[in-house]
Design a protein around this motif. Sequence first.
Motif, mmCIF file in Angstrom:
data_model
loop_
_atom_site.group_PDB
_atom_site.id
_atom_site.type_symbol
_atom_site.label_atom_id
_atom_site.label_comp_id
_atom_site.label_asym_id
_atom_site.label_seq_id
_atom_site.Cartn_x
_atom_site.Cartn_y
_atom_site.Cartn_z
ATOM 1 N N LEU A 179 118.593 8.415 -47.776
ATOM 2 C CA LEU A 179 117.829 8.654 -49.001
ATOM 3 C C LEU A 179 118.432 9.809 -49.792
ATOM 4 N N ALA A 180 118.888 10.840 -49.114
ATOM 5 C CA ALA A 180 119.530 11.957 -49.815
ATOM 6 C C ALA A 180 120.798 11.503 -50.530
ATOM 7 N N MET A 181 121.607 10.675 -49.860
ATOM 8 C CA MET A 181 122.828 10.178 -50.479
ATOM 9 C C MET A 181 122.535 9.334 -51.711
ATOM 10 N N ALA A 182 121.431 8.601 -51.695
ATOM 11 C CA ALA A 182 121.074 7.730 -52.814
ATOM 12 C C ALA A 182 120.444 8.486 -53.969
ATOM 13 N N THR A 183 120.078 9.752 -53.743
ATOM 14 C CA THR A 183 119.379 10.513 -54.774
ATOM 15 C C THR A 183 120.134 11.792 -55.125
ATOM 16 N N ILE A 184 119.817 12.894 -54.466
ATOM 17 C CA ILE A 184 120.370 14.184 -54.871
ATOM 18 C C ILE A 184 121.871 14.279 -54.607
ATOM 19 N N GLU A 185 122.366 13.690 -53.503
ATOM 20 C CA GLU A 185 123.812 13.744 -53.264
ATOM 21 C C GLU A 185 124.567 12.872 -54.247
ATOM 22 N N GLY A 186 123.992 11.730 -54.581
ATOM 23 C CA GLY A 186 124.613 10.893 -55.601
ATOM 24 C C GLY A 186 124.678 11.610 -56.934
ATOM 25 N N ALA A 187 123.580 12.303 -57.292
ATOM 26 C CA ALA A 187 123.580 13.079 -58.531
ATOM 27 C C ALA A 187 124.617 14.197 -58.475
ATOM 28 N N ARG A 188 124.726 14.858 -57.329
ATOM 29 C CA ARG A 188 125.710 15.947 -57.195
ATOM 30 C C ARG A 188 127.133 15.414 -57.283
ATOM 31 N N SER A 189 127.370 14.224 -56.728
ATOM 32 C CA SER A 189 128.715 13.651 -56.784
ATOM 33 C C SER A 189 129.165 13.379 -58.214
ATOM 34 N N LEU A 190 128.180 13.210 -59.116
ATOM 35 C CA LEU A 190 128.462 12.955 -60.530
ATOM 36 C C LEU A 190 128.226 14.189 -61.399
ATOM 37 N N CYS A 191 127.989 15.342 -60.743
ATOM 38 C CA CYS A 191 127.718 16.591 -61.459
ATOM 39 C C CYS A 191 126.481 16.488 -62.345
ATOM 40 N N LEU A 192 125.478 15.753 -61.865
ATOM 41 C CA LEU A 192 124.226 15.577 -62.598
ATOM 42 C C LEU A 192 123.037 16.209 -61.882
ATOM 43 N N ASP A 193 123.294 16.934 -60.805
ATOM 44 C CA ASP A 193 122.195 17.376 -59.956
ATOM 45 C C ASP A 193 121.319 18.451 -60.584
ATOM 46 N N GLU A 194 121.750 19.076 -61.669
ATOM 47 C CA GLU A 194 120.868 20.032 -62.342
ATOM 48 C C GLU A 194 119.815 19.325 -63.183
ATOM 49 N N GLN A 195 120.063 18.048 -63.515
ATOM 50 C CA GLN A 195 119.108 17.301 -64.335
ATOM 51 C C GLN A 195 118.406 16.179 -63.575
ATOM 52 N N LEU A 196 119.046 15.647 -62.527
ATOM 53 C CA LEU A 196 118.572 14.425 -61.886
ATOM 54 C C LEU A 196 118.685 14.529 -60.370
ATOM 55 N N GLY A 197 118.122 13.534 -59.677
ATOM 56 C CA GLY A 197 118.368 13.374 -58.252
ATOM 57 C C GLY A 197 117.288 13.882 -57.340
#
Length: 450
Positions: A343-361
């Motif tokens: 679940l982490a990989m599908a959400t916050i880690e996925g957002a971090r991999s795309l440099c979107l974790d400050e807004q999403l995930g």
Amino acid sequence: MTDRGILVRGGYVLTSSAPEMIENGAVRILGKAIDKVGPWSDLRTRHPDDEVHGDRHSIITPGFVNTHGHFSEALFTGIAEDFTLWEWIEAVINPTAPHHDAEMAYVGTLLAGIQMLRTGITVASDMFVCDPADQPVTPGVVRALDELGMRGVVTFGAADRRGAPVAAILEEHAALREACEASRLSRFRVGIALLGAQSEALFEESVRLAADHGSHIHLHEVREEVTATRAATGRSPIEQCAHLGLLDGPTIAAHCVWVDENDRDILAEHEVGVAHNPVSNMILASGVCPVPALRRLGVAVGIGVDGPASNDRQDMLEAIKLAVLLQRVDRLQATALSARDGLAMATIEGARSLCLDEQLGSLEPGKQADLVVFDGSSPALANIHDPFQAVVYCAGPREVSDVWVAGSRSLANGQLTNVDSADVVGRSRPLARKLVRRAGIGEHSLLAQP
């Protein structure tokens, strides 16, 4: 007087943040953003006039981030199952690449995007692989994502080894970038189909553009790719990308199956995000990405459904489950990866991999209101003993009730809110026939019959 918001209630709110889980909780949406996350009783008392969705049996998660896919494949699913990647590219991708147009891109994205929304995807990181045409093709992807109400991190999967002029490729990049700048939900990255698919001149241009916009590239998907690049350059593809400067900017690397210790260290050093695609890696017999080893190094590993012709379902819940199970069977170890990891990989880690974790995930105040509501009245979720395992192992598309993107519902009570699924299916059929016939693929398919 305070603004009236929306309360989304759940028996379990899985935040992908801290605290990791809130029982009998709720998420308050105000406009496009998350205003508060906390106990249902507290939020309801403080905001008695808010509109309410969900119930005490629902499970709420952040929206899923699909870190890698190809809307360009949406019109030719279920073809060429007997091929490994190199053969599959020659049999399917190269023949279709010259025949895409903007209408195919638009309708194909709608078709695949419908499936994505129904499995909780709120962000699609896409690489549209085609050759430049007389008119720009890839803006059709952005148009469709806006209509669906789905976010996109979109790229044109550029390659000039089939003969496309570099100037025409740069024009397609520019057209897609312009469409993203006018979009409410999509953003642009530079797509690189494959290191070996670009000439030195094109790759130099790709690196230049990626410094400003970030990149999306296939890396180390199969052994043959690594061998060919080593033979030509003396370096692995990851080493070569680092040497030429591509990894100095934000990079999402799809697959990363055949990576050695040095390759993994380079990914970690350059903070490259990895998109793990378990289903397509199994279908194409590519191998198993060393997910635990990458995550131990701090590499952000997200999950991708990959393309509709190499998966072939655009089902994020299937991909999450198989991402966990594939590591377990590969290592013969039940603790190799957990439901919480998936679940982490599908959400916050996925957002971090795309440099979107400050807004999403994750479900946190101030972040964008992208979330998924799972229907607790479904038989599959009737008895929830561990909500993380319930989502990862038990839930399927039928359990996805609502999908919120930027505070608006793109899926409500299991139904699309912005597009007509039957209409999209009908519009896709003549386009699929035209593409398959022009490309000369799928000779056993009814689509190929005159």
